[in-house]
Design an enzyme around this catalytic site. Structure first.
Site, PDB file in Angstrom:
ATOM      1  N   CYS A  78       0.979  -1.426   0.174  1.00 52.12           N
ATOM      2  CA  CYS A  78       0.024   0.110   0.007  1.00 52.12           C
ATOM      3  C   CYS A  78       0.857   1.385  -0.193  1.00 52.12           C
ATOM      4  O   CYS A  78       1.639   1.682  -1.003  1.00 52.12           O
ATOM      5  CB  CYS A  78      -1.042  -0.074   1.202  1.00 52.12           C
ATOM      6  N   HIS A 171      -3.325  -4.983   1.503  1.00 48.59           N
ATOM      7  CA  HIS A 171      -2.628  -5.252   3.033  1.00 48.59           C
ATOM      8  C   HIS A 171      -2.687  -6.712   3.212  1.00 48.59           C
ATOM      9  O   HIS A 171      -3.596  -7.279   4.003  1.00 48.59           O
ATOM     10  CB  HIS A 171      -3.571  -4.472   4.079  1.00 48.59           C
ATOM     11  N   GLU A 173      -1.005  -8.059   5.458  1.00 46.73           N
ATOM     12  CA  GLU A 173      -0.721  -8.157   6.932  1.00 46.73           C
ATOM     13  C   GLU A 173      -2.032  -8.295   7.886  1.00 46.73           C
ATOM     14  O   GLU A 173      -1.888  -8.491   8.760  1.00 46.73           O
ATOM     15  CB  GLU A 173       0.318  -7.429   7.260  1.00 46.73           C
TER      16      GLU A 173
HETATM   17  N1  GLN Z   1      -3.464   6.326   0.532  1.00 44.77           N
HETATM   18  C1  GLN Z   1      -2.140   6.228   1.386  1.00 44.77           C
HETATM   19  C2  GLN Z   1      -1.028   6.687   0.666  1.00 44.77           C
HETATM   20  O1  GLN Z   1      -1.070   7.434  -0.312  1.00 44.77           O
HETATM   21  C3  GLN Z   1      -1.843   4.737   1.299  1.00 44.77           C
HETATM   22  C4  GLN Z   1      -2.825   4.126   2.408  1.00 44.77           C
HETATM   23  C5  GLN Z   1      -2.408   2.855   3.106  1.00 44.77           C
HETATM   24  O2  GLN Z   1      -1.439   2.674   3.078  1.00 44.77           O
HETATM   25  N2  GLN Z   1      -3.408   2.133   3.281  1.00 44.77           N
HETATM   26  O3  GLN Z   1       0.114   7.057   1.834  1.00 44.77           O
END
Ligand code: GLN
Length: 191
Positions: A78, A171, A173
């Site tokens: 992410c 994610h 995890e």
């Molecule tokens: N939108 C977040 C970012 O750009 C990422 C979101 C997340 O890691 N769940 O950092």
């Protein structure tokens, strides 16, 4: 073998726990010295602008790049995907990043927090889908020829690998499924 989790902000403890469930003793990485002897590093989800500024502040970016050149593996989930990207769309001005992967990534590609969702993701080489938890998730909109696409949705690429670099929009995890972490551990073990 030691695997580190970048422990500045975000879903840190969840990755540490997931690695323990895989039978690996994880190390929390907060400062450059913590990278000593680490075969792989997980960059968690969270807020990429915050994590990126803290990484720069503590002098981690250059050391991580050097360690990667020396063979350290990295798994960005992410926000970690955003930090690995060579190019960020919808980032903040001069957003700090590692820029190690030849991918173009759009931040918050699925909309706002309330548009977060879960969906099965079919990954190349996995015999059944993993449950993808997408929280303000980024997406890969373009990838260089050295990047292997592991999973894509209609909106774009959600999992990819480039040599010893691995990334997912979602994610892994936050589920009980250990397969992606085990996949990364095998990448760290391979010489
Ligand atoms: N939108 C977040 C970012 O750009 C990422 C979101 C997340 O890691 N769940 O950092």
């Amino acid at each position: 073998m030691k695997i580190g989790v970048l422990s500045l902000q975000g879903a840190v403890s969840e990755h540490l726990d997931q690695l323990k469930r895989c039978g690996v003793e994880p190390a929390a990485v907060k400062r450059p010295g913590d990278l000593e002897g680490i075969a792989g590093l997980i960059i968690p989800g969270g807020e990429s602008t915050t994590i990126g500024s803290l990484m720069e502040h503590f002098g981690l970016n250059e050391v991580i790049r050097e360690r990667c050149r020396a063979g350290m593996a990295v798994f960005g989930t992410c926000a970690g995907m955003v930090l690995l990207a060579r190019e960020i769309l919808d980032g903040v001005k001069d957003q700090a990043r590692l820029g190690l992967m030849d991918i173009k990534v759009r931040r918050n590609a699925f909309g706002r927090q309330k548009e977060s969702f879960e969906a099965p993701v079919a990954l190349k080489g996995f015999d059944s889908p993993v449950e993808g938890v997408f929280i303000r998730a980024p997406i890969i909109t373009a990838a260089g020829s050295g990047v292997e696409v592991l999973a894509a949705r209609e909106e774009g690429i959600v999992a990819a690998r480039q040599g010893r670099l691995l990334t997912t929009s979602f994610h892994p995890e936050l589920t009980g499924d250990l397969r992606l972490h085990l996949y990364f551990i095998r990448m760290c073990e391979a010489k």
